[in-house]
Write a protein that holds these residues in place. Structure first.
Motif, PDB file in Angstrom:
ATOM      1  N   LYS A  47     -16.551  32.453  73.860  1.00 51.48           N
ATOM      2  CA  LYS A  47     -16.653  33.754  74.524  1.00 51.48           C
ATOM      3  C   LYS A  47     -15.297  34.450  74.628  1.00 51.48           C
ATOM      4  O   LYS A  47     -15.230  35.621  75.000  1.00 51.48           O
ATOM      5  N   ASN A  48     -14.233  33.705  74.320  1.00 51.70           N
ATOM      6  CA  ASN A  48     -12.888  34.263  74.476  1.00 51.70           C
ATOM      7  C   ASN A  48     -12.452  35.000  73.214  1.00 51.70           C
ATOM      8  O   ASN A  48     -11.591  34.543  72.463  1.00 51.70           O
ATOM      9  N   CYS A  49     -13.091  36.130  72.952  1.00 47.66           N
ATOM     10  CA  CYS A  49     -12.746  36.916  71.770  1.00 47.66           C
ATOM     11  C   CYS A  49     -12.143  38.248  72.183  1.00 47.66           C
ATOM     12  O   CYS A  49     -12.665  38.936  73.055  1.00 47.66           O
ATOM     13  N   GLY A  50     -11.064  38.618  71.529  1.00 45.28           N
ATOM     14  CA  GLY A  50     -10.415  39.884  71.833  1.00 45.28           C
ATOM     15  C   GLY A  50     -10.725  40.933  70.788  1.00 45.28           C
ATOM     16  O   GLY A  50     -11.783  40.907  70.135  1.00 45.28           O
ATOM     17  N   LEU A  51      -9.782  41.842  70.573  1.00 44.74           N
ATOM     18  CA  LEU A  51      -9.936  42.934  69.621  1.00 44.74           C
ATOM     19  C   LEU A  51      -9.079  42.673  68.391  1.00 44.74           C
ATOM     20  O   LEU A  51      -8.060  41.993  68.450  1.00 44.74           O
ATOM     21  N   PHE A  52      -9.503  43.239  67.267  1.00 42.79           N
ATOM     22  CA  PHE A  52      -8.675  43.167  66.065  1.00 42.79           C
ATOM     23  C   PHE A  52      -7.385  43.940  66.305  1.00 42.79           C
ATOM     24  O   PHE A  52      -7.403  45.064  66.814  1.00 42.79           O
ATOM     25  N   GLN A  53      -6.253  43.329  65.904  1.00 44.47           N
ATOM     26  CA  GLN A  53      -4.942  43.961  66.087  1.00 44.47           C
ATOM     27  C   GLN A  53      -4.071  43.700  64.857  1.00 44.47           C
ATOM     28  O   GLN A  53      -2.976  43.146  64.940  1.00 44.47           O
ATOM     29  N   TYR A  54      -4.558  44.089  63.710  1.00 45.17           N
ATOM     30  CA  TYR A  54      -3.832  43.813  62.478  1.00 45.17           C
ATOM     31  C   TYR A  54      -2.491  44.542  62.412  1.00 45.17           C
ATOM     32  O   TYR A  54      -1.523  44.021  61.846  1.00 45.17           O
ATOM     33  N   SER A  55      -2.415  45.747  62.975  1.00 47.15           N
ATOM     34  CA  SER A  55      -1.149  46.476  62.959  1.00 47.15           C
ATOM     35  C   SER A  55      -0.074  45.710  63.725  1.00 47.15           C
ATOM     36  O   SER A  55       1.092  45.656  63.307  1.00 47.15           O
ATOM     37  N   SER A  56      -0.467  45.126  64.849  1.00 48.01           N
ATOM     38  CA  SER A  56       0.473  44.327  65.630  1.00 48.01           C
ATOM     39  C   SER A  56       0.917  43.088  64.860  1.00 48.01           C
ATOM     40  O   SER A  56       2.102  42.724  64.860  1.00 48.01           O
ATOM     41  N   ILE A  57      -0.035  42.428  64.196  1.00 50.46           N
ATOM     42  CA  ILE A  57       0.298  41.244  63.399  1.00 50.46           C
ATOM     43  C   ILE A  57       1.231  41.622  62.256  1.00 50.46           C
ATOM     44  O   ILE A  57       2.180  40.891  61.932  1.00 50.46           O
ATOM     45  N   LEU A  58       0.983  42.786  61.639  1.00 49.92           N
ATOM     46  CA  LEU A  58       1.833  43.259  60.547  1.00 49.92           C
ATOM     47  C   LEU A  58       3.283  43.400  61.004  1.00 49.92           C
ATOM     48  O   LEU A  58       4.212  42.949  60.322  1.00 49.92           O
ATOM     49  N   THR A  59       3.462  44.004  62.185  1.00 48.94           N
ATOM     50  CA  THR A  59       4.808  44.167  62.736  1.00 48.94           C
ATOM     51  C   THR A  59       5.458  42.812  62.996  1.00 48.94           C
ATOM     52  O   THR A  59       6.650  42.607  62.707  1.00 48.94           O
ATOM     53  N   ARG A  60       4.706  41.876  63.534  1.00 53.23           N
ATOM     54  CA  ARG A  60       5.242  40.536  63.817  1.00 53.23           C
ATOM     55  C   ARG A  60       5.644  39.822  62.531  1.00 53.23           C
ATOM     56  O   ARG A  60       6.676  39.132  62.482  1.00 53.23           O
ATOM     57  N   LEU A  61       4.834  39.967  61.498  1.00 55.88           N
ATOM     58  CA  LEU A  61       5.148  39.335  60.219  1.00 55.88           C
ATOM     59  C   LEU A  61       6.439  39.908  59.640  1.00 55.88           C
ATOM     60  O   LEU A  61       7.294  39.153  59.132  1.00 55.88           O
ATOM     61  N   GLN A  62       6.591  41.219  59.697  1.00 55.72           N
ATOM     62  CA  GLN A  62       7.799  41.856  59.171  1.00 55.72           C
ATOM     63  C   GLN A  62       9.039  41.411  59.946  1.00 55.72           C
ATOM     64  O   GLN A  62      10.094  41.156  59.351  1.00 55.72           O
ATOM     65  N   GLN A  63       8.897  41.330  61.259  1.00 56.25           N
ATOM     66  CA  GLN A  63      10.020  40.889  62.086  1.00 56.25           C
ATOM     67  C   GLN A  63      10.362  39.431  61.798  1.00 56.25           C
ATOM     68  O   GLN A  63      11.540  39.059  61.729  1.00 56.25           O
ATOM     69  N   LEU A  64       9.344  38.612  61.628  1.00 55.88           N
ATOM     70  CA  LEU A  64       9.565  37.202  61.311  1.00 55.88           C
ATOM     71  C   LEU A  64      10.329  37.056  60.001  1.00 55.88           C
ATOM     72  O   LEU A  64      11.284  36.274  59.913  1.00 55.88           O
ATOM     73  N   LYS A  65       9.917  37.806  58.986  1.00 52.36           N
ATOM     74  CA  LYS A  65      10.585  37.722  57.684  1.00 52.36           C
ATOM     75  C   LYS A  65      12.053  38.108  57.807  1.00 52.36           C
ATOM     76  O   LYS A  65      12.937  37.436  57.262  1.00 52.36           O
ATOM     77  N   SER A  66      12.304  39.187  58.558  1.00 52.89           N
ATOM     78  CA  SER A  66      13.679  39.639  58.744  1.00 52.89           C
ATOM     79  C   SER A  66      14.523  38.568  59.435  1.00 52.89           C
ATOM     80  O   SER A  66      15.647  38.269  59.004  1.00 52.89           O
TER      81      SER A  66
END
Length: 355
Positions: free
Chosen positions: A255-274
Motif C-alpha cells: 500500500k506504500n506507493c507514491g507518485l512517479f517522479q522521473y524528473s527528480s530521479i533524472l536530476t539525481r542521476l546527473q548530480q551523481l555522475k558529476s
C-alpha cells in the motif's frame, strides 16, 4: 558407524547444547526472524566445523574465480561464514542494471543446514521491490527454508543460493507470488513493472550510490563502474517516462506507493555522475601526484647514489693535490738530474778534448 559419522553426531549434539544455552530473550529474537543473518544468536555461540570452513572457502574461491554474469561477492574480513553479495539486475527486466545487495551467512554446520539471507536494498525497510523480497529484508526462496518448495540439500552451494535469488529478478515478477500465475486484475502486471522500473531506479541506483557506506568498499567500486557504464541507459529511461510524473503508482503487493517522479530521479542521476566523475578525477590526479613524487624521490635517490659525497669530493681533491705535488717533485728531480747529466757530459767532453 565410522569416525566421520561419529564426528558429525558429536558436532550436532554440541550445536544443540550451545543453542540451549542462549538466553530466552535472545532466542526470542532468533525465533521471531529465524531467516535473518543479522540476528543469529544461536549461531554466534557455535564454532564452525572444519567441514564448514573448508566448504565455504572452496565455494568462495570458485565464485571469485568464475562468477556468473551480474554476480559479485565480498567475503566479510572478520567472519568467513558471512558473505556480502551484489546482484546487478538482468537485461530486459524492470531490474535492468540496478544494484541489489544481500548479506548471506552460513550456519556452523554448513552445508548440512541452509544459509540465512537478508535483502538490504529496501530504503530502510520502506519498499518491497519483488513479491519474494520483503520490506523487512526477508528473502523468500524455498532452498533457504523461507517458502514452500524444494528444500535445502548438502549438495547445494552459495552460488546456488545467489542464482536462485537472481532468478527472482525476472521480466514479469508479478507472477513470482504464489497464486498470481494469472492477473487478478487486468493490467496489474504492467502497472507493477512500471512501478518497479521507477522504484528500482530511485532506490537501487540513486540511493545505493548516494549512501557511501551502503555496501562494502569493494562492491561500491563495482557499482560506480557499472553506473558510469550504464548512465546513458538510466537517462534514457527517465526521459522516456517523464510524462508519468505526478501520476499514482500501483503495487498489488504493497500500500506504500507514491507518485512517479522521473524528473527528480533524472536530476539525481546527473548530480551523481558529476560527483563520481569529480571524485574519480581527483583520485586520478592524486595518483598522478603520488606517482610524480615517487619519481622525484627515485631520481633524487639515483642522483645521490651516483653523486659522490662531500667527503669523497674533499678526498678526491686531496688526492689530486698530492698527485700534483708528486708530479712537481718528480719534475724537479728530473730537472736536477738533467742538469747533473748535462754537466757530467760537458766534463767528459773536456776530458776527451784534453786527452
Amino acid at each position: 558407524m565410522n569416525t566421520n559419522d561419529n564426528t558429525q553426531v558429536k558436532n550436532a549434539q554440541l550445536f544443540k547444547t550451545r543453542v540451549n544455552r542462549i538466553p530466552n530473550d535472545e532466542m526470542a529474537k532468533v525465533m521471531k526472524n529465524p531467516w535473518d543473518p543479522l540476528h543469529s544468536s544461536d549461531w554466534d555461540e557455535c564454532i564452525p566445523t572444519a567441514i564448514c570452513l573448508r566448504r565455504i572457502q572452496r565455494e568462495i574461491s570458485f565464485i571469485l574465480k568464475d562468477s556468473p554474469p551480474g554476480i559479485f561477492i565480498d567475503p566479510d574480513p572478520d567472519n568467513i561464514t558471512k558473505i556480502h553479495a551484489l546482484i546487478v539486475g538482468p537485461s530486459d527486466t524492470p531490474y535492468e542494471n540496478r544494484f541489489f545487495y544481500f548479506i548471506i551467512r552460513c550456519p556452523p554446520d554448513y552445508p548440512f543446514q541452509p544459509p540465512r539471507c537478508r535483502f538490504m536494498t529496501t530504503a530502510n525497510n520502506t519498499v518491497r521491490l519483488n513479491p519474494n523480497l520483503y520490506q523487512n529484508g526477508k528473502v523468500c526462496v524455498s532452498i533457504l527454508g523461507t517458502m514452500t518448495g524444494p528444500s535445502w540439500a548438502a549438495g547445494l552451494t552459495l552460488e546456488s543460493v545467489i542464482l536462485s535469488i537472481q532468478s527472482l529478478l525476472s521480466e514479469n515478477p508479478y507472477h513470482n507470488a504464489p497464486g498470481f500465475t494469472k492477473e487478478r486484475r487486468l493490467g496489474d502486471s504492467k502497472a507493477y513493472k512500471e512501478m518497479l522500473q521507477h522504484e528500482t531506479l530511485r532506490v537501487a541506483v540513486c540511493e545505493m550510490l548516494e549512501t557511501t557506506n551502503s555496501v562494502p568498499q569493494q562492491l561500491r567500486e563495482i557499482m560506480i563502474k557499472q553506473f558510469l557504464k550504464f548512465y546513458d541507459y538510466y537517462i534514457h529511461v527517465c526521459k522516456k517516462n517523464t510524462d508519468k510524473d505526478g501520476q499514482q503508482m500501483m503495487d498489488p503487493f504493497s500500500k506504500n506507493c507514491g507518485l512517479f517522479q522521473y524528473s527528480s530521479i533524472l536530476t539525481r542521476l546527473q548530480q551523481l555522475k558529476s560527483e563520481l566523475e569529480s571524485n574519480k578525477c581527483y583520485s586520478e590526479e592524486q595518483q598522478q601526484v603520488d606517482l610524480d613524487i615517487n619519481k622525484n624521490m627515485g631520481s633524487s635517490v639515483n642522483i645521490a647514489l651516483n653523486r659522490p659525497s662531500d667527503c669523497a669530493i674533499v678526498a678526491d681533491e686531496k688526492v689530486s693535490d698530492n698527485e700534483g705535488k708528486v708530479k712537481h717533485d718528480q719534475d724537479e728531480v728530473k730537472e736536477e738530474h738533467g742538469n747533473d747529466i748535462q754537466s757530467l757530459n760537458l766534463s767528459e767532453n773536456r776530458l776527451t778534448y784534453l786527452c
